[in-house]
Design a protein around this motif. Structure first.
Motif, PDB file in Angstrom:
ATOM      1  N   SER A 168       0.837  -1.214   0.000  1.00 35.99           N
ATOM      2  CA  SER A 168       0.000   0.000   0.000  1.00 35.99           C
ATOM      3  C   SER A 168       0.867   1.257   0.000  1.00 35.99           C
ATOM      4  N   ASN A 169       2.041   1.205   0.643  1.00 32.11           N
ATOM      5  CA  ASN A 169       2.973   2.341   0.545  1.00 32.11           C
ATOM      6  C   ASN A 169       3.437   2.524  -0.898  1.00 32.11           C
ATOM      7  N   ALA A 170       3.787   1.398  -1.547  1.00 36.00           N
ATOM      8  CA  ALA A 170       4.286   1.472  -2.930  1.00 36.00           C
ATOM      9  C   ALA A 170       3.218   2.103  -3.829  1.00 36.00           C
ATOM     10  N   VAL A 171       1.950   1.708  -3.620  1.00 38.49           N
ATOM     11  CA  VAL A 171       0.856   2.268  -4.424  1.00 38.49           C
ATOM     12  C   VAL A 171       0.705   3.758  -4.116  1.00 38.49           C
ATOM     13  N   LYS A 172       0.730   4.071  -2.803  1.00 40.37           N
ATOM     14  CA  LYS A 172       0.527   5.446  -2.357  1.00 40.37           C
ATOM     15  C   LYS A 172       1.577   6.402  -2.939  1.00 40.37           C
ATOM     16  N   PHE A 173       2.814   5.899  -3.071  1.00 45.62           N
ATOM     17  CA  PHE A 173       3.892   6.785  -3.528  1.00 45.62           C
ATOM     18  C   PHE A 173       4.254   6.575  -5.005  1.00 45.62           C
ATOM     19  N   SER A 174       3.327   5.957  -5.763  1.00 45.41           N
ATOM     20  CA  SER A 174       3.546   5.783  -7.210  1.00 45.41           C
ATOM     21  C   SER A 174       2.675   6.766  -7.970  1.00 45.41           C
ATOM     22  N   THR A 228       8.525  -3.651  -5.400  1.00 43.66           N
ATOM     23  CA  THR A 228       9.256  -2.627  -6.153  1.00 43.66           C
ATOM     24  C   THR A 228       8.283  -1.664  -6.812  1.00 43.66           C
ATOM     25  N   ASP A 229       8.531  -0.374  -6.591  1.00 46.48           N
ATOM     26  CA  ASP A 229       7.685   0.622  -7.263  1.00 46.48           C
ATOM     27  C   ASP A 229       8.548   1.551  -8.099  1.00 46.48           C
ATOM     28  N   SER A 230       7.910   2.328  -8.964  1.00 45.62           N
ATOM     29  CA  SER A 230       8.693   3.296  -9.735  1.00 45.62           C
ATOM     30  C   SER A 230       8.210   4.699  -9.365  1.00 45.62           C
ATOM     31  N   PHE A 289       6.059   7.042  14.046  1.00 42.35           N
ATOM     32  CA  PHE A 289       5.468   8.291  13.549  1.00 42.35           C
ATOM     33  C   PHE A 289       6.357   8.979  12.519  1.00 42.35           C
ATOM     34  N   ALA A 290       7.151   8.165  11.789  1.00 44.22           N
ATOM     35  CA  ALA A 290       8.064   8.766  10.811  1.00 44.22           C
ATOM     36  C   ALA A 290       7.355   8.955   9.477  1.00 44.22           C
ATOM     37  N   GLN A 291       7.339  10.189   8.999  1.00 44.94           N
ATOM     38  CA  GLN A 291       6.823  10.490   7.668  1.00 44.94           C
ATOM     39  C   GLN A 291       7.727  11.549   7.057  1.00 44.94           C
ATOM     40  N   ALA A 292       8.100  11.346   5.793  1.00 43.72           N
ATOM     41  CA  ALA A 292       9.001  12.313   5.157  1.00 43.72           C
ATOM     42  C   ALA A 292       8.269  13.644   5.025  1.00 43.72           C
ATOM     43  N   GLU A 293       9.022  14.717   5.286  1.00 42.20           N
ATOM     44  CA  GLU A 293       8.404  16.043   5.234  1.00 42.20           C
ATOM     45  C   GLU A 293       7.878  16.339   3.828  1.00 42.20           C
ATOM     46  N   GLY A 338      -1.432  10.752   4.024  1.00 43.03           N
ATOM     47  CA  GLY A 338      -2.289  10.064   4.999  1.00 43.03           C
ATOM     48  C   GLY A 338      -1.454   9.063   5.767  1.00 43.03           C
ATOM     49  N   GLY A 339      -2.090   8.115   6.437  1.00 45.72           N
ATOM     50  CA  GLY A 339      -1.345   7.074   7.150  1.00 45.72           C
ATOM     51  C   GLY A 339      -0.868   7.570   8.496  1.00 45.72           C
ATOM     52  N   SER A 340      -0.323   6.649   9.277  1.00 42.57           N
ATOM     53  CA  SER A 340       0.011   6.951  10.665  1.00 42.57           C
ATOM     54  C   SER A 340       1.501   7.167  10.890  1.00 42.57           C
ATOM     55  N   GLY A 341       2.320   6.757   9.932  1.00 43.32           N
ATOM     56  CA  GLY A 341       3.763   6.802  10.166  1.00 43.32           C
ATOM     57  C   GLY A 341       4.207   5.672  11.084  1.00 43.32           C
ATOM     58  N   LEU A 342       3.296   4.720  11.315  1.00 42.00           N
ATOM     59  CA  LEU A 342       3.647   3.585  12.185  1.00 42.00           C
ATOM     60  C   LEU A 342       3.791   2.289  11.396  1.00 42.00           C
ATOM     61  N   GLY A 343       3.337   2.297  10.141  1.00 42.80           N
ATOM     62  CA  GLY A 343       3.308   1.067   9.336  1.00 42.80           C
ATOM     63  C   GLY A 343       4.654   0.370   9.253  1.00 42.80           C
ATOM     64  N   LEU A 344       5.710   1.134   8.953  1.00 40.25           N
ATOM     65  CA  LEU A 344       7.030   0.504   8.799  1.00 40.25           C
ATOM     66  C   LEU A 344       7.625   0.101  10.141  1.00 40.25           C
ATOM     67  N   ALA A 345       7.306   0.866  11.202  1.00 41.26           N
ATOM     68  CA  ALA A 345       7.788   0.486  12.545  1.00 41.26           C
ATOM     69  C   ALA A 345       7.160  -0.851  12.940  1.00 41.26           C
TER      70      ALA A 345
HETATM   71  P1  ADP Z   1       2.562   5.721   6.642  1.00 47.94           P
HETATM   72  O1  ADP Z   1       1.354   5.212   7.355  1.00 47.94           O
HETATM   73  O2  ADP Z   1       2.776   7.185   6.799  1.00 47.94           O
HETATM   74  O3  ADP Z   1       2.668   5.235   5.231  1.00 47.94           O
HETATM   75  P2  ADP Z   1       4.881   4.085   7.076  1.00 47.94           P
HETATM   76  O4  ADP Z   1       5.651   3.804   8.321  1.00 47.94           O
HETATM   77  O5  ADP Z   1       4.324   2.902   6.334  1.00 47.94           O
HETATM   78  O6  ADP Z   1       3.734   5.078   7.489  1.00 47.94           O
HETATM   79  O7  ADP Z   1       5.788   4.940   6.096  1.00 47.94           O
HETATM   80  C1  ADP Z   1       6.489   6.038   6.598  1.00 47.94           C
HETATM   81  C2  ADP Z   1       6.924   7.000   5.524  1.00 47.94           C
HETATM   82  O8  ADP Z   1       7.939   6.389   4.708  1.00 47.94           O
HETATM   83  C3  ADP Z   1       5.855   7.426   4.528  1.00 47.94           C
HETATM   84  O9  ADP Z   1       5.028   8.443   5.058  1.00 47.94           O
HETATM   85  C4  ADP Z   1       6.717   7.899   3.365  1.00 47.94           C
HETATM   86  O10 ADP Z   1       7.233   9.204   3.630  1.00 47.94           O
HETATM   87  C5  ADP Z   1       7.892   6.908   3.384  1.00 47.94           C
HETATM   88  N1  ADP Z   1       7.671   5.765   2.442  1.00 47.94           N
HETATM   89  C6  ADP Z   1       7.266   4.515   2.781  1.00 47.94           C
HETATM   90  N2  ADP Z   1       7.211   3.707   1.684  1.00 47.94           N
HETATM   91  C7  ADP Z   1       7.582   4.459   0.624  1.00 47.94           C
HETATM   92  C8  ADP Z   1       7.731   4.217  -0.797  1.00 47.94           C
HETATM   93  N3  ADP Z   1       7.489   3.017  -1.337  1.00 47.94           N
HETATM   94  N4  ADP Z   1       8.163   5.258  -1.566  1.00 47.94           N
HETATM   95  C9  ADP Z   1       8.423   6.470  -1.039  1.00 47.94           C
HETATM   96  N5  ADP Z   1       8.306   6.765   0.296  1.00 47.94           N
HETATM   97  C10 ADP Z   1       7.885   5.781   1.113  1.00 47.94           C
END
Ligand code: ADP
Length: 352
Positions: free
Chosen positions: A257-263, A285-287, A303-307, A312-319
């Motif tokens: 879902s991150n890959a879709v969100k950032f594609s 893998t996304d482009s 709670f990490a999200q790139a500035e 959307g999202g919580s910033g907790l998914g990857l943690a």
């Molecule tokens: P969120 O719920 O915000 O997606 P995640 O912990 O899953 O929380 O991701 C944290 C942050 O990492 C995202 O907000 C985004 O800035 C960056 N990120 C994650 N996956 C990707 C990706 N495939 N391409 C670009 N940035 C990504």
């Protein structure tokens, strides 16, 4: 031995060292007579050297630990080398200090002789643990229950006013509803992570990696269709891992879902797996835009999200994903090129 070395190794040198450290050190007989305590011990508990003759080591231990003290003594006397303990110490003025440390017993002619204790103060850690417990309990009850009620009310209201075609109220309620949904998701994710960190057990079984990916991709496909992004599963046959299917599905769902969100619309997300010696690597893998360089070291944090890069999202998914993969004894990582795309991957031990 030169002069410096002989001073350092001498009794005076070691005594100096004991007096200079912040840990609490005590030597006591089994009856509790204090033979020596260091400066940190005297300062923390508030006794002067002369007062030490009047107290026993048992007096400075909180009454709730007395049974445990007996059990620990029995272990020490039976010859168990070092026993790790947590205790609450009671100072002369009645103040309590949680400490942790180790006890060991010296023997003479086969008989227990005296006990050595080294403790360090864990007040700050206990305080942080208590705050976290309070927060978890607040998030699971006081915050979650009213929020769920508000959410239900908003959804009902939205349904009620929709047929009226009153654009403004529909917009306003819609906005409140989406924010409420976000908060509910955030609390759920936070509690999930707290649970994982507290050691919730895994339900492990053997999994066929190809079938596993197929199931996850099928479930998440509507999100791809909605965003105009093709999610393609590139099969890899004959790979098996041992793991908790629901938890691993949570990881893969998050990565996809991150890959879709950032594609970009019209893009493609590839989900693949390869066998590498005794491990299996699953990748997404996304482009898309790639991950900004300065954000890379923080990406698995809470709670990490790139500035300027949060969608959307919580910033907790990857943690959460990292906690799940590491709980399986695996590793999670990524390769990314700004402007070109990102691959997130996790590696698990291969099941035979
Ligand atoms: P969120 O719920 O915000 O997606 P995640 O912990 O899953 O929380 O991701 C944290 C942050 O990492 C995202 O907000 C985004 O800035 C960056 N990120 C994650 N996956 C990707 C990706 N495939 N391409 C670009 N940035 C990504």
């Amino acid at each position: 031995m030169d002069e410096l070395e002989s001073i350092v190794r001498s009794e005076a040198g070691l005594h100096d060292l004991l007096e200079s450290i912040d840990d609490l050190v005590a030597f006591a007989t089994l009856e509790g007579r204090l033979i020596y305590v260091n400066r940190a011990w005297r300062e923390k508990l508030g006794y002067s050297e002369s007062e030490l003759q009047k107290i026993t080591s048992y007096q400075i231990i909180h009454p709730s630990h007395q049974d445990d003290v007996k059990a620990t003594n029995a272990r020490l006397m039976s010859g168990e080398g070092i026993v790790r303990v947590e205790r609450i110490l009671v100072a002369k003025d009645g103040r309590h200090f949680p400490v942790e440390g180790s006890l060991s017993c010296r023997f003479k002619s086969g008989k227990p002789w005296y006990v050595r204790a080294i403790f360090h103060d864990i007040t700050e850690r206990k305080h942080a643990e208590k705050m976290k417990d309070d927060l978890v309990s607040m998030a699971s009850h006081e915050l979650r229950n009213p929020l769920m009620a508000i959410r239900t009310a908003l959804h009902l209201l939205h349904e009620e006013i929709s047929p009226t075609k009153l654009e403004r109220p529909i917009q306003v309620v819609g906005l409140a509803m989406r924010n409420c949904d976000r908060m509910v998701d955030l609390i759920k994710a936070y509690l999930d992570l707290a649970n994982l960190e507290a050691g919730a057990p895994l339900k492990e079984r053997d999994l066929d990696v190809n079938e596993f990916i197929e199931r996850v991709v099928e479930l998440i496909q509507p999100i791809g269709i909605h965003a105009g992004i093709e999610i393609r599963h590139e099969g890899a046959f004959g790979l098996r891992v041992r793991g908790d299917e629901d938890r691993l599905a949570q990881v893969l769902t998050n990565l996809i879902s991150n890959a879709v969100k950032f594609s970009k619309t019209g893009g493609m997300v590839r989900v693949w797996a390869v066998g590498r010696a005794d491990r299996v690597r699953v990748g997404v893998t996304d482009s898309g835009d790639g991950i900004p360089l300065e954000f890379r070291s923080k990406i698995f944090g809470k709670f990490a999200q790139a500035e300027g890069h949060a969608r959307g999202g919580s910033g907790l998914g990857l943690a959460i994903s990292k906690a799940i993969v590491e709980k399986h004894g695996g590793e999670i990582g990524f390769d990314s090129e700004v402007g070109k795309g990102t691959t997130f991957h996790f590696e698990l031990k291969r099941a035979s």
